[in-house]
Design a protein around this motif. Structure first.
Motif, PDB file in Angstrom:
ATOM      1  N   GLU A  33      -4.623   2.215   4.974  1.00 23.82           N
ATOM      2  CA  GLU A  33      -4.671   2.786   6.330  1.00 23.82           C
ATOM      3  C   GLU A  33      -6.049   3.352   6.676  1.00 23.82           C
ATOM      4  O   GLU A  33      -6.285   3.734   7.816  1.00 23.82           O
ATOM      5  CB  GLU A  33      -3.590   3.868   6.492  1.00 23.82           C
ATOM      6  N   HIS A  43       0.845  -1.207   0.000  1.00 25.37           N
ATOM      7  CA  HIS A  43       0.000   0.000   0.000  1.00 25.37           C
ATOM      8  C   HIS A  43       0.873   1.247   0.000  1.00 25.37           C
ATOM      9  O   HIS A  43       1.872   1.314   0.700  1.00 25.37           O
ATOM     10  CB  HIS A  43      -0.994   0.008   1.163  1.00 25.37           C
ATOM     11  N   GLU A  83       3.952  -5.749   4.276  1.00 23.88           N
ATOM     12  CA  GLU A  83       3.993  -5.091   5.584  1.00 23.88           C
ATOM     13  C   GLU A  83       5.367  -5.375   6.186  1.00 23.88           C
ATOM     14  O   GLU A  83       6.041  -6.324   5.789  1.00 23.88           O
ATOM     15  CB  GLU A  83       2.870  -5.626   6.488  1.00 23.88           C
ATOM     16  N   ASP A 121       6.293   1.153   7.242  1.00 25.58           N
ATOM     17  CA  ASP A 121       4.882   0.857   6.922  1.00 25.58           C
ATOM     18  C   ASP A 121       4.377   1.860   5.912  1.00 25.58           C
ATOM     19  O   ASP A 121       3.779   2.866   6.284  1.00 25.58           O
ATOM     20  CB  ASP A 121       4.038   0.896   8.206  1.00 25.58           C
TER      21      ASP A 121
HETATM   22 ZN   LIG Z   1       0.886  -1.096   6.500  1.00 24.50          ZN
END
Ligand SMILES: [Zn+2]
Length: 380
Positions: free
Chosen positions: A147, A84, A171, A113
């Motif tokens: 998120e 992401h 991740e 992250d």
């Molecule tokens: Zn993440």
């Protein structure tokens, strides 16, 4: 295999520079220009290595960047690499605390992250591009709304994951060095209660307190918590009422549910619905609205891939295990389709979602090499 792994061995400076580039782009989930710029940087690297990739940009949040390495066998089930592009940090954070390196650790918003995970996935694609085509295609899918619940991302992920032979989500690797082989699923709900207002002194009996109904339901919802099986129910926000001397005409609560398996989820959702539908104070009414959901990553979908990853990591020269976390991720969407899935394949990092977030730079290359080896093992 060696050509890809050897090439990666010399990519530490390039990978580090790439992470620095991404960290220094503010890309909060709601910062469309920012998540677009992250996609543009990734496209640049992929295209320079002759990897097919396009950014399906549109004006709203949560779009996808899709990369594709063709497979030699037509119609073969693909491998899916996921990540992401969004972070939790508000636009302007980069100006306050940009990319910084101290020893082996890099700091900055989203560094673990998952800006470093995005870079790892790009370099894995670039390394595989240097080999003759694998029997199966390898897809890279990089969304932008994880998120904030992956509402759009989930649709794209599920569309590309259906029928895949494996999915790897970038991740961060855990502080222990472990990957993630088990994650909770989680869902959020809003409970709206309406009642009837009345003056609390002059005509109390004419009122119907939404707050009292909601309070009873909160107690019943919290009683669903069962630590032994990994179920938690938490009403984390509550609001309601008009004034101290008015019987409350409305009240609202926000509920977070966590669970470990799809069968648990079915039972739990039924019980939540029953609690909200149960009669409260006469004259009040309650309504349940689901606002988001992540599905669980169950170990039955990660176990076999984890063994392959461990064998591959051993060849690269490190030992690694899988672990459980109560946090949710996109990996649950692929696992819940029955796709073998590993999460936490990104570089090792810690303190995500805080000012102290860091990434262990020494893990950039070996984690990419281990992932390449794992993907190649799926061709045997
Ligand atoms: Zn993440």
């Amino acid at each position: 295999m060696n050509a890809a792994v050897d090439w990666l061995a010399n990519q530490r400076p390039a990978m580090q520079a790439a992470v620095a580039t991404l960290v220094d782009i503010d890309s909060n989930s709601h910062d469309k220009a920012g998540t677009d710029r992250v996609a543009q940087a990734m496209l640049g690297w992929l295209h320079s290595a002759d990897v097919d990739a396009e950014h399906h940009s549109d004006p709203s949040e949560g779009d996808a960047l899709l990369a594709r390495l063709p497979g030699a066998q037509p119609g073969a089930a693909p491998v899916l690499l996921m990540g992401h592009r969004d972070t939790v940090f508000p636009t302007g954070t980069v100006a306050q605390r940009p990319w910084r390196v101290d020893g082996d650790r890099a700091y900055g918003p989203g560094v673990s992250d998952m800006k470093s995970g995005l870079v790892l996935q790009c370099f894995v694609l670039m390394a595989l591009r240097r080999l003759p085509p694998l029997p199966f295609p390898v897809l890279g899918l990089f969304t932008a709304d994880e998120e904030i619940g992956s509402q759009r991302g989930r649709i794209t992920i599920e569309a590309h994951a259906r029928g895949a032979r494996a999915a790897f989500n970038a991740e961060p690797g855990r502080v222990s060095g472990n990957l993630v082989t088990e994650r909770k699923g989680g869902a959020t709900f809003t409970i709206d209660v309406t009642g009837r207002a009345a003056h609390s002194g002059m005509n109390h009996a004419d009122g119907a307190s939404a707050i009292e109904t909601l309070a009873r339901k909160v107690q019943a919802l919290h009683a669903l918590t069962d630590y032994a099986v990994g179920i938690t129910a938490n009403v984390g926000l509550i609001s309601g009422g008009m004034s101290t001397n008015t019987v409350a005409p409305s009240a609202q609560a926000k509920l977070d549910l966590r669970f470990c398996s799809l069968p648990q989820r079915e039972v739990l959702f039924e019980r939540v619905k029953a609690i909200v539908d149960a009669p409260g104070v006469p004259g009040t009414e309650a309504r349940l609205t689901q606002t988001s959901e992540f599905l669980p990553l169950e170990r039955r979908w990660s176990g076999e891939l984890m063994q392959r990853y461990q064998a591959s990591a051993a060849r690269v020269g490190f030992a690694v295990d899988g672990e459980f976390t109560g946090g949710c991720s996109d990996a649950g969407f692929t696992a819940s389709l029955g796709i073998p899935t590993l999460c936490g394949v990104g570089p090792v990092g810690g303190k995500a979602h805080t000012d102290g977030e860091y990434c262990c730079l020494d893990t950039l290359v070996p984690r990419a090499q281990a992932l390449v080896g794992t993907i190649l093992s799926l061709a045997d």
